[in-house]
Design a protein around this motif. Sequence first.
Motif, PDB file in Angstrom:
ATOM      1  N   VAL A   1     130.883  93.428  63.740  1.00  0.00           N
ATOM      2  CA  VAL A   1     131.210  94.300  64.867  1.00  0.00           C
ATOM      3  C   VAL A   1     130.010  95.193  65.184  1.00  0.00           C
ATOM      4  CG1 VAL A   1     132.684  96.201  65.623  1.00  0.00           C
ATOM      5  CG2 VAL A   1     133.664  94.292  64.339  1.00  0.00           C
TER       6      VAL A   1
ATOM      7  N   PRO B   1     135.698  99.936  68.223  1.00  0.00           N
ATOM      8  CA  PRO B   1     136.542 100.392  69.334  1.00  0.00           C
ATOM      9  C   PRO B   1     137.351 101.631  68.955  1.00  0.00           C
ATOM     10  CG  PRO B   1     137.592  98.577  68.230  1.00  0.00           C
ATOM     11  CD  PRO B   1     136.261  98.749  67.563  1.00  0.00           C
TER      12      PRO B   1
ATOM     13  N   TYR C   1     138.805  92.915  63.987  1.00  0.00           N
ATOM     14  CA  TYR C   1     137.652  92.847  64.889  1.00  0.00           C
ATOM     15  C   TYR C   1     136.486  92.136  64.216  1.00  0.00           C
ATOM     16  CZ  TYR C   1     139.537  95.848  68.535  1.00  0.00           C
ATOM     17  OH  TYR C   1     140.288  96.351  69.571  1.00  0.00           O
TER      18      TYR C   1
ATOM     19  N   ASP D   1     137.799  90.698  69.866  1.00  0.00           N
ATOM     20  CA  ASP D   1     136.432  91.188  69.998  1.00  0.00           C
ATOM     21  C   ASP D   1     136.227  91.621  71.440  1.00  0.00           C
ATOM     22  OD1 ASP D   1     135.836  88.877  71.512  1.00  0.00           O
ATOM     23  OD2 ASP D   1     134.959  87.828  69.811  1.00  0.00           O
ATOM     24  N   GLU D   2     135.003  91.792  71.841  1.00  0.00           N
ATOM     25  CA  GLU D   2     134.716  92.332  73.169  1.00  0.00           C
ATOM     26  C   GLU D   2     135.229  91.445  74.298  1.00  0.00           C
ATOM     27  OE1 GLU D   2     130.833  93.915  75.740  1.00  0.00           O
ATOM     28  OE2 GLU D   2     130.568  93.058  73.738  1.00  0.00           O
ATOM     29  N   HIS D   3     135.267  90.124  74.076  1.00  0.00           N
ATOM     30  CA  HIS D   3     135.594  89.189  75.149  1.00  0.00           C
ATOM     31  C   HIS D   3     136.831  88.336  74.906  1.00  0.00           C
ATOM     32  CE1 HIS D   3     131.762  90.087  77.034  1.00  0.00           C
ATOM     33  NE2 HIS D   3     131.171  89.867  75.883  1.00  0.00           N
TER      34      HIS D   3
END
Length: 197
Positions: free
Chosen positions: A11, A15, A89, A117-119
């Motif tokens: 990561v 977040p 994550y 995750d981010e996407h």
Amino acid sequence: MTCAVLITPLVDVVPKIENCDYIGVDAGALKIIDQGFPIKMAVGDFDSLSEEDFKRITCPIERHPIMKDETDSELAIRLCKDYDTIYLYGAMQGRIDHTIANIRLVMYRFQNVVLIDEHQKISVMNVGVHEIDDSYHHISFYPIQEGVLSLSGFLYPLDKRRIHIEEIYTTSNSLTGKKGIVRVDEGSFLCVQSNWR
């Protein structure tokens, strides 16, 4: 609802999720500490950390031997058995064997875990009615066991369609509006949401 956020070493940006406990998976503990989040616990073999970095982890630590049958992520998930939802994550980055292992953990052993995750986001949908918003552009469903699936508010709707375990035509659907409704009448499905183009 109780919530745990597990942060792996892959990561980049931790977040911010309100009312959740942060748990470091191996060197992911330093990601939590370095970005100023409170950390409840760290777990893993910590084989990638120098002794100097390991000493920076001042929360309770559950350290395991390097040679073991479980991955560090699995060990961390096991510690979270009392949480309703567990966000893992960094579980879909890096080595493909670890990604597959994490997906299998969600499919067959810990269905309250969400890989994120981010996407991308991967979760399990069991029998019942589920609502999906438009946070992700691509939405796919894969049967964990043979099941019956209905989709409304989707570009490719389904009405009580029986999906066999080997079928993949439910790949890459999308919403037609802000929300979609998923109904699982039988079985369970892996829901994969993605913003990759």
